[in-house]
Design an enzyme around this catalytic site. Structure first.
Site, PDB file in Angstrom:
ATOM      1  N   ASP A   1     -11.005-108.684 -50.288  1.00  0.00           N
ATOM      2  CA  ASP A   1     -11.219-109.824 -49.399  1.00  0.00           C
ATOM      3  C   ASP A   1     -12.100-110.859 -50.090  1.00  0.00           C
ATOM      4  O   ASP A   1     -13.004-110.511 -50.839  1.00  0.00           O
ATOM      5  CB  ASP A   1     -11.889-109.345 -48.109  1.00  0.00           C
TER       6      ASP A   1
ATOM      7  N   HIS B   1      -0.363-113.992 -45.544  1.00  0.00           N
ATOM      8  CA  HIS B   1      -1.718-114.480 -45.271  1.00  0.00           C
ATOM      9  C   HIS B   1      -2.165-115.480 -46.334  1.00  0.00           C
ATOM     10  O   HIS B   1      -2.738-116.535 -45.992  1.00  0.00           O
ATOM     11  CB  HIS B   1      -2.680-113.291 -45.217  1.00  0.00           C
TER      12      HIS B   1
END
Length: 310
Positions: free
Chosen positions: A148, A221
């Site tokens: 992330d 995403h």
């Protein structure tokens, strides 16, 4: 911008996020003054006591709190009550919150002690509406198993994208702070093959390499969370997301936290994700991740905090 709060610091191993709602109390303004002084003192204390811990305490203030506390007017140009963003299937919900605290350190004990001090100061005049304890998961991965924050800016770009500039001189060096608590459906996520998961994210899972544009799905995403300005320039935010979880009750999530020089940048990303680009082509990660909170705050500089403290 040297007196900014620590919004451009890199993520640490332990984090506590807290959101508080102010009460109508005759002691409110006096308590807030003391709180501002406390935030400054906590940062000084942890820096002196644990100089290598990269510890910090960051306070953000919401729109309604700014008015209730009679803070300077005009307020930061883009500070407002966040309005929910509704797509055809998913919603970026709006939830109330007056004060947000982002506590981080390499040692959980430091975060815990700062949280206790803040809670002691706020409890008489406010109520806690959210507390999340985040942790670094392996090599900065989310609970979903992917790295992330790969798109975070680095070096001088962190100041440029993370802090208000000359466009709002009264609040230069401050930062817009947007937060969302996401809960993940891990059963559904784990039912996907690694290849299918990679198509949802737009990156390889093991080595964190972005897919080529001609291969990357348009609803991945990465494709929708990476945004550009009107002139094609890349727009970035500083993400300090942290995973959290309670395995015994099957609760797993990500606390999304973004610092930005403008809230409009964050909002454009959210519209891309929840409404879709084009509309209907929403971020596939939302089929496995539900936003249960959504709030906007402004992080003032240390100088402003000092002035607020009286």
């Amino acid at each position: 911008m040297s007196d900014s709060q620590n919004v451009t610091d890199y993520p640490n191993a332990n984090t506590i996020f807290m959101v508080w709602k102010l009460k109508d109390s005759p002691q409110l303004k006096e308590s807030f003054q003391s709180l501002c002084a406390l935030v400054l003192n906590l940062n000084n204390s942890v820096f002196n006591r644990f100089p290598d811990s990269n510890a910090s305490c960051i306070m953000g203030i919401g729109y309604e709190a700014w008015k209730k506390l009679d803070l300077p007017q005009p307020m930061p140009k883009e500070l407002c009550n966040f309005e929910a963003i509704r797509g055809t299937k998913h919603i970026a919900v709006s939830t109330s919150g007056d004060l947000h605290f982002h506590l981080r350190a390499d040692n959980k004990s430091i975060c815990f002690d700062m949280a206790m001090e803040i809670s002691d100061a706020l409890s008489p005049v406010a109520e806690s509406v959210l507390e999340v304890h985040g942790f670094k998961y392996w090599d900065a991965r989310s609970i979903l198993g992917f790295v992330d924050g790969t798109e975070n800016p680095h070096g001088e770009d962190r100041d440029y994208f993370g802090k208000v500039g000359d466009e709002d001189p009264e609040y230069k060096g401050g930062s817009y702070l947007f937060t969302q608590k996401y809960l993940h459906d891990m059963t559904a996520w784990k039912s996907l093959s690694t290849e299918e998961q990679e198509k949802v994210i737009g990156r390889s899972k093991e080595k964190d390499i972005e897919m080529a544009d001609e291969v990357k799905p348009s609803n991945s995403h990465i494709a929708l969370a990476n945004i550009e300005g009107e002139n094609g320039e890349e727009l970035k935010i500083i993400r300090d997301n942290m995973p959290f979880g309670n395995p015994s009750v099957n609760e797993f999530g990500t606390y999304f936290i973004a610092y930005a020089s403008t809230f409009s940048t964050v909002r454009k990303m959210l519209v891309n994700m929840f409404v879709g680009n084009p509309p209907g082509n929403y971020d596939r990660i939302l089929d496995f991740s539900t936003a249960v909170t959504g709030s906007l705050f402004f992080v003032p500089t240390r100088d402003l905090l000092d002035s607020f403290s009286g």
